[in-house]
Enzyme design. Sequence first.
Site, PDB file in Angstrom:
ATOM      1  N   ARG A   1      -7.813  17.332  47.278  1.00  0.00           N
ATOM      2  CA  ARG A   1      -7.823  16.492  46.071  1.00  0.00           C
ATOM      3  C   ARG A   1      -8.534  15.157  46.324  1.00  0.00           C
ATOM      4  O   ARG A   1      -9.100  14.569  45.406  1.00  0.00           O
ATOM      5  CB  ARG A   1      -6.387  16.249  45.615  1.00  0.00           C
ATOM      6  CG  ARG A   1      -6.276  15.686  44.225  1.00  0.00           C
ATOM      7  CD  ARG A   1      -4.865  15.639  43.744  1.00  0.00           C
ATOM      8  NE  ARG A   1      -4.015  14.873  44.641  1.00  0.00           N
ATOM      9  CZ  ARG A   1      -2.754  14.527  44.366  1.00  0.00           C
ATOM     10  NH1 ARG A   1      -2.210  14.907  43.239  1.00  0.00           N
ATOM     11  NH2 ARG A   1      -2.043  13.844  45.236  1.00  0.00           N
TER      12      ARG A   1
ATOM     13  N   ARG B   1       3.098  27.800  40.179  1.00  0.00           N
ATOM     14  CA  ARG B   1       2.537  26.570  40.746  1.00  0.00           C
ATOM     15  C   ARG B   1       2.522  26.598  42.271  1.00  0.00           C
ATOM     16  O   ARG B   1       2.686  25.556  42.908  1.00  0.00           O
ATOM     17  CB  ARG B   1       3.332  25.333  40.275  1.00  0.00           C
ATOM     18  CG  ARG B   1       3.249  25.041  38.804  1.00  0.00           C
ATOM     19  CD  ARG B   1       1.937  24.346  38.495  1.00  0.00           C
ATOM     20  NE  ARG B   1       1.751  24.226  37.068  1.00  0.00           N
ATOM     21  CZ  ARG B   1       1.880  23.092  36.396  1.00  0.00           C
ATOM     22  NH1 ARG B   1       2.172  21.996  37.022  1.00  0.00           N
ATOM     23  NH2 ARG B   1       1.676  23.072  35.104  1.00  0.00           N
TER      24      ARG B   1
ATOM     25  N   TYR C   1      -0.434  20.933  22.645  1.00  0.00           N
ATOM     26  CA  TYR C   1      -1.369  19.991  23.273  1.00  0.00           C
ATOM     27  C   TYR C   1      -2.478  19.574  22.315  1.00  0.00           C
ATOM     28  O   TYR C   1      -2.829  18.399  22.225  1.00  0.00           O
ATOM     29  CB  TYR C   1      -1.974  20.601  24.545  1.00  0.00           C
ATOM     30  CG  TYR C   1      -1.016  20.531  25.718  1.00  0.00           C
ATOM     31  CD1 TYR C   1      -0.660  19.302  26.269  1.00  0.00           C
ATOM     32  CD2 TYR C   1      -0.462  21.680  26.252  1.00  0.00           C
ATOM     33  CE1 TYR C   1       0.229  19.227  27.328  1.00  0.00           C
ATOM     34  CE2 TYR C   1       0.429  21.611  27.316  1.00  0.00           C
ATOM     35  CZ  TYR C   1       0.777  20.390  27.853  1.00  0.00           C
ATOM     36  OH  TYR C   1       1.664  20.309  28.883  1.00  0.00           O
TER      37      TYR C   1
HETATM   38  O1  CP3 Z   1       0.706  28.481  39.449  1.00  0.00           O
HETATM   39  C1  CP3 Z   1      -0.343  28.116  39.981  1.00  0.00           C
HETATM   40  O2  CP3 Z   1      -0.436  27.865  41.210  1.00  0.00           O
HETATM   41  C2  CP3 Z   1      -1.608  28.052  39.132  1.00  0.00           C
HETATM   42  C3  CP3 Z   1      -1.872  26.743  38.658  1.00  0.00           C
HETATM   43  C4  CP3 Z   1      -1.446  26.237  37.318  1.00  0.00           C
HETATM   44  C5  CP3 Z   1      -1.736  24.919  36.941  1.00  0.00           C
HETATM   45  N1  CP3 Z   1      -1.386  24.747  35.633  1.00  0.00           N
HETATM   46  C6  CP3 Z   1      -2.371  23.931  37.812  1.00  0.00           C
HETATM   47  C7  CP3 Z   1      -2.028  22.511  37.594  1.00  0.00           C
HETATM   48  C8  CP3 Z   1      -0.842  26.862  36.215  1.00  0.00           C
HETATM   49  C9  CP3 Z   1      -0.285  28.260  36.075  1.00  0.00           C
HETATM   50  C10 CP3 Z   1      -0.808  25.902  35.169  1.00  0.00           C
HETATM   51  C11 CP3 Z   1      -0.309  26.188  33.820  1.00  0.00           C
HETATM   52  C12 CP3 Z   1       0.114  25.064  32.974  1.00  0.00           C
HETATM   53  N2  CP3 Z   1      -0.528  23.865  32.757  1.00  0.00           N
HETATM   54  C13 CP3 Z   1       1.244  25.085  32.146  1.00  0.00           C
HETATM   55  C14 CP3 Z   1       2.184  26.247  32.017  1.00  0.00           C
HETATM   56  C15 CP3 Z   1       3.120  26.287  33.165  1.00  0.00           C
HETATM   57  C16 CP3 Z   1       4.298  25.387  33.005  1.00  0.00           C
HETATM   58  O3  CP3 Z   1       4.445  24.509  33.861  1.00  0.00           O
HETATM   59  O4  CP3 Z   1       5.063  25.593  32.062  1.00  0.00           O
HETATM   60  C17 CP3 Z   1       1.308  23.866  31.464  1.00  0.00           C
HETATM   61  C18 CP3 Z   1       2.387  23.434  30.485  1.00  0.00           C
HETATM   62  C19 CP3 Z   1       0.173  23.113  31.848  1.00  0.00           C
HETATM   63  C20 CP3 Z   1      -0.229  21.756  31.373  1.00  0.00           C
HETATM   64  C21 CP3 Z   1      -0.231  20.826  32.537  1.00  0.00           C
HETATM   65  N3  CP3 Z   1      -1.276  20.716  33.421  1.00  0.00           N
HETATM   66  C22 CP3 Z   1       0.827  20.008  33.006  1.00  0.00           C
HETATM   67  C23 CP3 Z   1       2.165  19.846  32.325  1.00  0.00           C
HETATM   68  C24 CP3 Z   1       0.379  19.386  34.183  1.00  0.00           C
HETATM   69  C25 CP3 Z   1       1.185  18.566  35.135  1.00  0.00           C
HETATM   70  C26 CP3 Z   1       1.187  17.097  34.938  1.00  0.00           C
HETATM   71  C27 CP3 Z   1       1.670  16.475  36.241  1.00  0.00           C
HETATM   72  O5  CP3 Z   1       0.833  15.856  36.900  1.00  0.00           O
HETATM   73  O6  CP3 Z   1       2.822  16.692  36.608  1.00  0.00           O
HETATM   74  C28 CP3 Z   1      -0.935  19.839  34.422  1.00  0.00           C
HETATM   75  C29 CP3 Z   1      -1.786  19.492  35.562  1.00  0.00           C
HETATM   76  C30 CP3 Z   1      -1.773  20.525  36.623  1.00  0.00           C
HETATM   77  N4  CP3 Z   1      -2.117  21.819  36.407  1.00  0.00           N
HETATM   78  C31 CP3 Z   1      -1.446  20.341  37.984  1.00  0.00           C
HETATM   79  C32 CP3 Z   1      -1.607  21.585  38.610  1.00  0.00           C
HETATM   80  C33 CP3 Z   1      -1.443  21.914  40.059  1.00  0.00           C
HETATM   81  C34 CP3 Z   1      -1.001  19.033  38.629  1.00  0.00           C
HETATM   82  C35 CP3 Z   1      -2.100  18.052  38.739  1.00  0.00           C
HETATM   83  C36 CP3 Z   1      -2.817  18.107  40.060  1.00  0.00           C
HETATM   84  O7  CP3 Z   1      -2.434  18.825  40.997  1.00  0.00           O
HETATM   85  O8  CP3 Z   1      -3.814  17.385  40.181  1.00  0.00           O
END
Ligand code: CP3
Length: 350
Positions: A41, A28, A155
């Site tokens: 954003r 992340r 999911y």
């Molecule tokens: O690592 C990186 O920089 C690449 C980006 C990345 C995102 N999602 C961007 C994102 C990666 C590798 C993921 C994978 C992902 N997505 C996982 C596996 C990694 C882990 O954390 O175990 C999972 C479970 C998801 C599902 C998901 N998508 C979640 C749980 C969330 C977060 C919800 C929240 O807001 O806290 C997302 C949204 C998401 N995906 C964000 C990012 C940067 C945050 C929302 C945003 O920035 O607008």
Amino acid sequence: MGLTSTAPHLLRAARGEIVDRPPVWMMRQAGRYMKAYRDLREKYPSFRDRSEIPDVAIEVSLQPWKAFQPDGVILFSDIVTPLPALGIEMDIAEGKGPIIHAPIRTQAQVDALRPLEPEAAMPFIKTILQALRQEVGDKSTVLGFVGAPWTLAAYAVEGKGSKTYSIIKNLAFSDPTILHQLLAKLADAIAVYARYQIDSGAQVVQLFDSWAGQLSPQDYDTFALPYQRRVFQQIKQTHPDTPLILLVSGSAGVLERMGQSGADIVTVDWTVDMADARARLGKQMKVQGNLDPGVLYGSKDFIRDRIIDTVKKAGNWGHILNLGHGVLPDTPEENVAFFFETAKQLNALV
Ligand code: CP3
């Protein structure tokens, strides 16, 4: 194979070469803790736009590269990104994560899923990965990633994130036939998708089975491990030289099992001491991790001490330095900068 001299640092370490310090990147590493990301954003409020419009996704992926020069640059995307191409419509809600519009719970819904055709359904992935390779050249390694069958099924079935996983466990323990069919279809689609990422430029691929740590070890053996193996085996058939990393969140109870998945590198989280992880996984297994992301709230001395402790415990072979899970959204950016600076000076410090 003549690969050794020009391959970037992380790729060399991932292949098992001895390197002068562990390569470093952060899960992340692109995201909310960065002001540059928060600013972008505002212009692109939809996550799907940020991750599926190539120019925007390229810019976000490169924000941490420009700020910190990590040894790995990961594609900015999400694990649920391929689901619409299978017929599972989704959105990613601010602060909540993935939302599935019509959760998959019946035989008819599983039967209706389409095989993945990435070239037709998600050509933006190729554009993004090619641009990332072009931009970083041999100075960094481009990482792709995919979600694992169990975690994507969680999911797809729950319809959103869950604390208890009640709906998918209900299905798993009362009517497993439907779930096994779903897991098999997801595994085949994910393997196709990972191959497409590699063909488009990804040099290492990480499989996120984030929620497999919610299973008891015996259920992990039934619902997670066989499908991780199915994905890894299919990728290895066509792309045997691409290093593959596995992550499970809450890995302590299943660490040895993770080592049996076919992954080349096992991500260790902070619930396991890195020295114990080495002993449990054996000398041949490469590891990634494992600082608590919360360490980045501490002082610089504290952060430095934890990096050095981790690197000493991991030893001087087969280690990619990382957090044990994603960087937290309110982490001070200057502490992330300090983490990378310190990590890159390690051959002088340890
Ligand atoms: O690592 C990186 O920089 C690449 C980006 C990345 C995102 N999602 C961007 C994102 C990666 C590798 C993921 C994978 C992902 N997505 C996982 C596996 C990694 C882990 O954390 O175990 C999972 C479970 C998801 C599902 C998901 N998508 C979640 C749980 C969330 C977060 C919800 C929240 O807001 O806290 C997302 C949204 C998401 N995906 C964000 C990012 C940067 C945050 C929302 C945003 O920035 O607008």
